[in-house]
Motif scaffolding. Structure first.
Motif, PDB file in Angstrom:
ATOM      1  N   SER A   1       0.845  -1.192   0.000  1.00 43.16           N
ATOM      2  CA  SER A   1       0.000   0.000   0.000  1.00 43.16           C
ATOM      3  C   SER A   1       0.881   1.243   0.000  1.00 43.16           C
ATOM      4  CB  SER A   1      -0.890   0.022   1.239  1.00 43.16           C
ATOM      5  OG  SER A   1      -0.126   0.283   2.406  1.00 43.16           O
ATOM      6  N   LYS A   2       0.247   2.381  -0.264  1.00 39.70           N
ATOM      7  CA  LYS A   2       1.020   3.628  -0.274  1.00 39.70           C
ATOM      8  C   LYS A   2       1.548   3.961   1.111  1.00 39.70           C
ATOM      9  CE  LYS A   2      -3.009   6.699   0.288  1.00 39.70           C
ATOM     10  NZ  LYS A   2      -3.751   7.823  -0.319  1.00 39.70           N
ATOM     11  N   TRP A   3       0.842   3.510   2.153  1.00 43.87           N
ATOM     12  CA  TRP A   3       1.288   3.816   3.522  1.00 43.87           C
ATOM     13  C   TRP A   3       2.487   2.959   3.902  1.00 43.87           C
ATOM     14  CZ3 TRP A   3      -0.278   8.260   4.736  1.00 43.87           C
ATOM     15  CH2 TRP A   3      -1.560   8.707   4.363  1.00 43.87           C
ATOM     16  N   SER A   4       2.513   1.722   3.482  1.00 45.38           N
ATOM     17  CA  SER A   4       3.689   0.894   3.758  1.00 45.38           C
ATOM     18  C   SER A   4       4.893   1.404   2.968  1.00 45.38           C
ATOM     19  CB  SER A   4       3.408  -0.571   3.428  1.00 45.38           C
ATOM     20  OG  SER A   4       3.047  -0.725   2.063  1.00 45.38           O
ATOM     21  N   ALA A   5       4.644   1.907   1.747  1.00 42.06           N
ATOM     22  CA  ALA A   5       5.726   2.493   0.957  1.00 42.06           C
ATOM     23  C   ALA A   5       6.257   3.761   1.633  1.00 42.06           C
ATOM     24  CB  ALA A   5       5.237   2.803  -0.452  1.00 42.06           C
ATOM     25  N   ALA A   6       5.342   4.556   2.188  1.00 48.25           N
ATOM     26  CA  ALA A   6       5.751   5.767   2.908  1.00 48.25           C
ATOM     27  C   ALA A   6       6.573   5.410   4.141  1.00 48.25           C
ATOM     28  CB  ALA A   6       4.516   6.571   3.306  1.00 48.25           C
ATOM     29  N   GLU A   7       6.153   4.357   4.843  1.00 47.13           N
ATOM     30  CA  GLU A   7       6.906   3.889   6.002  1.00 47.13           C
ATOM     31  C   GLU A   7       8.331   3.499   5.601  1.00 47.13           C
ATOM     32  OE1 GLU A   7       6.917   0.131   9.158  1.00 47.13           O
ATOM     33  OE2 GLU A   7       5.186   0.461   7.851  1.00 47.13           O
ATOM     34  N   GLU A   8       8.445   2.781   4.525  1.00 51.06           N
ATOM     35  CA  GLU A   8       9.758   2.325   4.060  1.00 51.06           C
ATOM     36  C   GLU A   8      10.666   3.510   3.745  1.00 51.06           C
ATOM     37  OE1 GLU A   8      11.640  -0.352   0.401  1.00 51.06           O
ATOM     38  OE2 GLU A   8       9.481  -0.390   0.815  1.00 51.06           O
ATOM     39  N   LYS A   9      10.126   4.519   3.071  1.00 47.65           N
ATOM     40  CA  LYS A   9      10.921   5.689   2.710  1.00 47.65           C
ATOM     41  C   LYS A   9      11.352   6.472   3.954  1.00 47.65           C
ATOM     42  CE  LYS A   9      11.283   5.687  -1.770  1.00 47.65           C
ATOM     43  NZ  LYS A   9      12.628   5.614  -2.414  1.00 47.65           N
ATOM     44  N   ALA A  10      10.431   6.637   4.916  1.00 43.47           N
ATOM     45  CA  ALA A  10      10.768   7.387   6.130  1.00 43.47           C
ATOM     46  C   ALA A  10      11.835   6.654   6.947  1.00 43.47           C
ATOM     47  CB  ALA A  10       9.512   7.615   6.964  1.00 43.47           C
ATOM     48  N   LEU A  11      11.724   5.341   7.038  1.00 48.19           N
ATOM     49  CA  LEU A  11      12.731   4.561   7.757  1.00 48.19           C
ATOM     50  C   LEU A  11      14.087   4.651   7.065  1.00 48.19           C
ATOM     51  CD1 LEU A  11      10.636   1.394   8.702  1.00 48.19           C
ATOM     52  CD2 LEU A  11      11.490   3.162  10.262  1.00 48.19           C
ATOM     53  N   GLU A  12      14.052   4.724   5.756  1.00 46.40           N
ATOM     54  CA  GLU A  12      15.296   4.901   5.004  1.00 46.40           C
ATOM     55  C   GLU A  12      15.942   6.242   5.358  1.00 46.40           C
ATOM     56  OE1 GLU A  12      16.587   5.418   0.317  1.00 46.40           O
ATOM     57  OE2 GLU A  12      14.845   4.167   0.828  1.00 46.40           O
ATOM     58  N   GLY A  13      15.085   7.271   5.514  1.00 46.18           N
ATOM     59  CA  GLY A  13      15.593   8.586   5.889  1.00 46.18           C
ATOM     60  C   GLY A  13      16.237   8.608   7.260  1.00 46.18           C
ATOM     61  N   LEU A  14      15.689   7.818   8.189  1.00 42.65           N
ATOM     62  CA  LEU A  14      16.240   7.780   9.538  1.00 42.65           C
ATOM     63  C   LEU A  14      17.671   7.250   9.569  1.00 42.65           C
ATOM     64  CD1 LEU A  14      13.249   6.526  11.730  1.00 42.65           C
ATOM     65  CD2 LEU A  14      14.211   8.830  11.623  1.00 42.65           C
ATOM     66  N   LYS A  15      18.064   6.520   8.554  1.00 42.67           N
ATOM     67  CA  LYS A  15      19.420   5.972   8.507  1.00 42.67           C
ATOM     68  C   LYS A  15      20.476   7.068   8.399  1.00 42.67           C
ATOM     69  CE  LYS A  15      17.896   1.652   6.327  1.00 42.67           C
ATOM     70  NZ  LYS A  15      17.952   0.805   5.091  1.00 42.67           N
ATOM     71  N   PHE A  16      20.058   8.261   7.971  1.00 43.98           N
ATOM     72  CA  PHE A  16      21.000   9.375   7.832  1.00 43.98           C
ATOM     73  C   PHE A  16      21.102  10.215   9.104  1.00 43.98           C
ATOM     74  CE2 PHE A  16      19.596   8.365   3.540  1.00 43.98           C
ATOM     75  CZ  PHE A  16      20.788   8.356   2.834  1.00 43.98           C
ATOM     76  N   GLU A  17      20.428   9.794  10.154  1.00 41.79           N
ATOM     77  CA  GLU A  17      20.352  10.611  11.356  1.00 41.79           C
ATOM     78  C   GLU A  17      21.720  10.832  11.998  1.00 41.79           C
ATOM     79  OE1 GLU A  17      16.883  10.802  14.300  1.00 41.79           O
ATOM     80  OE2 GLU A  17      18.237   9.314  15.174  1.00 41.79           O
ATOM     81  N   ASP A  18      22.562   9.822  12.035  1.00 45.64           N
ATOM     82  CA  ASP A  18      23.874   9.980  12.660  1.00 45.64           C
ATOM     83  C   ASP A  18      24.688  11.059  11.972  1.00 45.64           C
ATOM     84  OD1 ASP A  18      23.322   8.023  14.497  1.00 45.64           O
ATOM     85  OD2 ASP A  18      24.373   6.429  13.417  1.00 45.64           O
ATOM     86  N   ALA A  19      24.541  11.153  10.669  1.00 42.92           N
ATOM     87  CA  ALA A  19      25.316  12.139   9.917  1.00 42.92           C
ATOM     88  C   ALA A  19      24.657  13.514   9.892  1.00 42.92           C
ATOM     89  CB  ALA A  19      25.525  11.654   8.481  1.00 42.92           C
ATOM     90  N   LEU A  20      23.337  13.546   9.833  1.00 49.25           N
ATOM     91  CA  LEU A  20      22.621  14.803   9.615  1.00 49.25           C
ATOM     92  C   LEU A  20      21.852  15.306  10.824  1.00 49.25           C
ATOM     93  CD1 LEU A  20      21.206  14.050   6.047  1.00 49.25           C
ATOM     94  CD2 LEU A  20      23.294  15.289   6.648  1.00 49.25           C
ATOM     95  N   GLY A  21      21.704  14.460  11.841  1.00 48.73           N
ATOM     96  CA  GLY A  21      20.931  14.859  13.007  1.00 48.73           C
ATOM     97  C   GLY A  21      19.481  14.430  12.883  1.00 48.73           C
ATOM     98  N   PRO A  22      18.726  14.485  13.982  1.00 50.80           N
ATOM     99  CA  PRO A  22      17.327  14.050  13.968  1.00 50.80           C
ATOM    100  C   PRO A  22      16.455  14.963  13.120  1.00 50.80           C
ATOM    101  CG  PRO A  22      17.866  15.095  16.058  1.00 50.80           C
ATOM    102  CD  PRO A  22      19.156  14.953  15.315  1.00 50.80           C
ATOM    103  N   ASP A  23      15.424  14.393  12.541  1.00 53.92           N
ATOM    104  CA  ASP A  23      14.487  15.138  11.694  1.00 53.92           C
ATOM    105  C   ASP A  23      13.069  14.790  12.144  1.00 53.92           C
ATOM    106  OD1 ASP A  23      12.915  16.290   9.755  1.00 53.92           O
ATOM    107  OD2 ASP A  23      14.133  15.602   8.068  1.00 53.92           O
ATOM    108  N   ALA A  24      12.429  15.719  12.830  1.00 53.20           N
ATOM    109  CA  ALA A  24      11.088  15.465  13.352  1.00 53.20           C
ATOM    110  C   ALA A  24      10.066  15.265  12.242  1.00 53.20           C
ATOM    111  CB  ALA A  24      10.641  16.612  14.265  1.00 53.20           C
TER     112      ALA A  24
END
Length: 244
Positions: A1-24
């Motif tokens: 579904s589009k919501w599971s796809a959105a979840e996947e993309k957001a979780l992918e974004g969280l992988k950059f947190e160590d380098a870029l900092g948290p993103d609310a």
């Protein structure tokens, strides 16, 4: 579904947190993705947001985003009938003296009023009742006139959803004093006519829909209505909202 796809993309974004900092905004995106995948994901959503909430800085985030992330967590508590936790978030985050400066932001007012309406829909009207007035009082001079019948407030009608929530809030105490609600509805009608007379595509339809929604919400919720014919009037209002 589009919501599971959105979840996947957001979780992918969280992988950059160590380098870029948290993103609310990623936390916000996941709040939506979890919520709209159904009741089976609510526990997971709550655990996720509670774990992330320590990263939501009132100093670093825009007031809207700070309170809106907390609103999402309070919404989850409402859906799970954990009303004490939802109210705690209201008192400590959404409408707290600690963050009183934020309360001048229309979007912060919107978040607070939105939670109160959700509590009402979940059978918590007695708890929510005094809190409506608390928020409305702070809206005066900002998104509501400073006095009934007074001049238009500087940020009045800047957010049409907030206008709907303010009508809902003013309806609660209309039996004791209908003047604030009546004055605001008159202002909304004027603004709706102004919108409808605009030159852009769909201006007339938007203005008319805004005015119709405002009238329907008042019909459904104002506390000072005569009993005679009320069920029929409210049924017609619900029908109009469904058709808009």
């Amino acid at each position: 579904s589009k919501w599971s796809a959105a979840e996947e993309k957001a979780l992918e974004g969280l992988k950059f947190e160590d380098a870029l900092g948290p993103d609310a905004w990623l936390d916000h995106a996941l709040a939506h993705a979890f919520y709209f995948q159904g009741a089976d994901r609510l526990d997971e959503a709550t655990e996720f947001l509670e774990a992330r909430s320590s990263k939501w800085s009132a100093e670093e985030l825009h007031p809207f985003l700070f309170t809106h992330c907390w609103w999402h967590l309070s919404l989850l508590h409402c859906e799970q009938r954990n009303f004490a936790e939802a109210l705690k978030i209201f008192e400590e985050r959404l409408w707290s003296e600690t963050f009183a400066d934020m309360q001048t932001d229309p979007q912060v007012q919107l978040n607070a009023l939105g939670l109160l309406w959700r509590l009402e829909t979940r059978g918590q009207s007695e708890v929510a009742r005094p809190l409506w007035a608390k928020v409305v009082q702070r809206c005066r001079g900002i998104t509501l006139p400073a006095t009934d019948g007074g001049e238009k407030a500087p940020l009045q009608h800047t957010d049409l959803l907030l206008d709907v929530l303010l009508i809902r809030a003013l309806s609660v105490h209309a039996a004791a004093d209908p003047k604030p609600l009546d004055a605001f509805l008159e202002s909304v009608a004027t603004h709706a006519a102004q919108l409808a007379s605009g030159s852009g595509d769909g201006a007339r339809e938007r203005g008319e829909a805004y005015g119709a929604i405002a009238r329907a919400i008042a019909t459904l919720y104002r506390a000072d209505q005569r009993e005679e014919g009320l069920p029929a009037r409210q049924a017609a209002a619900r029908k109009e909202l469904r058709e808009l």
